[in-house]
Design a protein around this motif. Structure first.
Motif, PDB file in Angstrom:
ATOM      1  N   HIS A 129       0.955  -1.146  -0.416  1.00 18.68           N
ATOM      2  CA  HIS A 129       0.393  -0.046  -0.433  1.00 18.68           C
ATOM      3  C   HIS A 129       0.754   1.364   0.456  1.00 18.68           C
ATOM      4  CE1 HIS A 129       0.893  -0.223   4.413  1.00 18.68           C
ATOM      5  NE2 HIS A 129       0.821   0.600   4.437  1.00 18.68           N
ATOM      6  N   ASP A 162       0.987   5.055   2.151  1.00 20.05           N
ATOM      7  CA  ASP A 162       0.309   5.613   3.249  1.00 20.05           C
ATOM      8  C   ASP A 162      -0.962   7.394   2.767  1.00 20.05           C
ATOM      9  OD1 ASP A 162       0.857   3.935   4.221  1.00 20.05           O
ATOM     10  OD2 ASP A 162       2.793   5.599   5.449  1.00 20.05           O
ATOM     11  N   HIS A 212       4.744   0.099  -0.109  1.00 19.82           N
ATOM     12  CA  HIS A 212       5.339  -0.408   0.726  1.00 19.82           C
ATOM     13  C   HIS A 212       4.618  -1.815   1.739  1.00 19.82           C
ATOM     14  CE1 HIS A 212       3.717   2.495   3.034  1.00 19.82           C
ATOM     15  NE2 HIS A 212       3.648   2.209   4.247  1.00 19.82           N
TER      16      HIS A 212
HETATM   17 FE   FE2 Z   1       1.722   2.256   5.697  1.00 15.46          FE
END
Ligand code: FE2
Ligand code: AKG
Length: 316
Positions: free
Chosen positions: A182, A184, A238
């Motif tokens: 994903h 952030d 990540h």
């Molecule tokens: Fe994350």
């Protein structure tokens, strides 16, 4: 080929007057790390190390407590963000449990009775992350030759920041993923990880380990900063891979923007350097909402994910 290593920088000069040459060198290393990986680690960041180790210990104790004690900390139904204890339904596409904390003083925060020091430690950790977040924000503002106050001037509301304590169970034969790949949604995220490796960043199709380092905090760029900087820094993909035979503990602090902000590339990264904006303006909380919905639908295919490319201006 040797595995690339995510750079670690020593922030000592940023807690002193002067030392301009040293500060410039650090800013240059961070700029390079953000362009290459979107990740870097920091040491001598001012967050007391006895606090970080105590926080990891109390959080582990909480997650290892019986289920009914943890479920007593379930989020309130009207909470804007599910502050409190959360566990993905089983089977789930991710294997972790977590406790979300909003800024100290929020009526939605829910803390366990045990361990008894949990609340105090979490509140102190939150305040320390707020402080180091502001130092990192100044440094990132300076990374592309702009004044240190650029990001603070755009957004000075810290009430949308939040902290998550996360607990990953050991890998099983069938499943190793702890957090799916994903990006952030934050401006940037600060991660405190224990000594158990598992966090990885994708670069050129390969997964690179963010190796745990005693006393270090990990920083990664998020979507909001990518948009504000008009893609100068990219929000990296990540994931967390669960270790064999042991659990893993971490904290992630999301340095966000106010949800009421309309975000778009800042003039310093566009008009003033004669570069067209790559994104149209959008309301930050609308994006947060879309991302939360897609997460709850267990979207796992990259092409189905909602990302900032949803707001991208088509190239001519
Ligand atoms: Fe994350
Ligand atoms: O647990 C970690 O090390 C990172 C977690 C993470 O990427 C997140 O919560 O967004």
């Amino acid at each position: 080929m040797a595995t690339p290593k995510i750079p670690t920088v020593d922030l000592t000069p940023f807690f002193k007057e002067g030392y301009e040459d040293e500060k410039r060198k650090i800013i240059d290393s961070i700029t390079k790390a953000c362009c290459e990986y979107g990740f870097f680690q920091i040491v001598n960041h001012g967050v007391p190390l006895d606090l970080t180790s105590q926080a990891l210990k109390v959080s582990k104790k909480f997650f290892e407590s019986p289920n009914d004690a943890k479920l007593k900390c379930s989020p309130l139904p009207n909470a804007p963000v599910p502050a409190g204890y959360n566990k993905k339904p089983n089977p789930s596409y991710e294997f972790n449990e977590f406790l979300i904390m909003l800024p100290p003083g929020s009526d939605f925060n829910i803390f366990p009775e045990n361990p008894p020091e949990f609340r105090e430690v979490m509140e102190e950790l939150f305040s320390q992350f707020l402080k180091i977040g502001m130092v990192v924000e100044r440094i990132l503002s300076e990374c592309l030759g702009l004044p240190p106050c650029v990001l603070k001037e755009f957004n000075d509301d810290r009430s949308w920041d939040f902290l998550i304590a996360i607990f990953y169970l050991p890998a099983t034969e069938k499943e190793r993923i702890g957090a799916n790949p994903h990006k952030d949604v934050s401006c940037f995220t600060i991660v405190l990880q224990d000594e158990v490796a598992g966090l990885e960043v994708e670069k050129d199709g390969e997964w690179i380990l963010i190796a745990p380092q005693p006393g270090a905090l990990v920083v990664n760029i998020g979507d909001a900063l990518q948009v504000l900087m008009n893609d100068k820094f990219k929000s990296p993909r990540h994931r967390v891979v669960r270790p064999n035979g042991r659990s893993r503990n971490s904290f992630a602090f999301f340095h966000n923007l106010s949800g009421d902000k309309w975000i778009q590339p800042l003039p310093q990264y566009t008009k003033e350097i004669v570069e067209p904006p790559k994104y149209r303006p959008f309301l930050y909380k609308e994006y947060l909402q879309k991302r939360r919905e897609s997460k709850s639908k267990n979207v796992t295919r990259l092409e189905d994910e909602i990302t900032i490319s949803h707001y991208a201006v088509p190239e001519e």
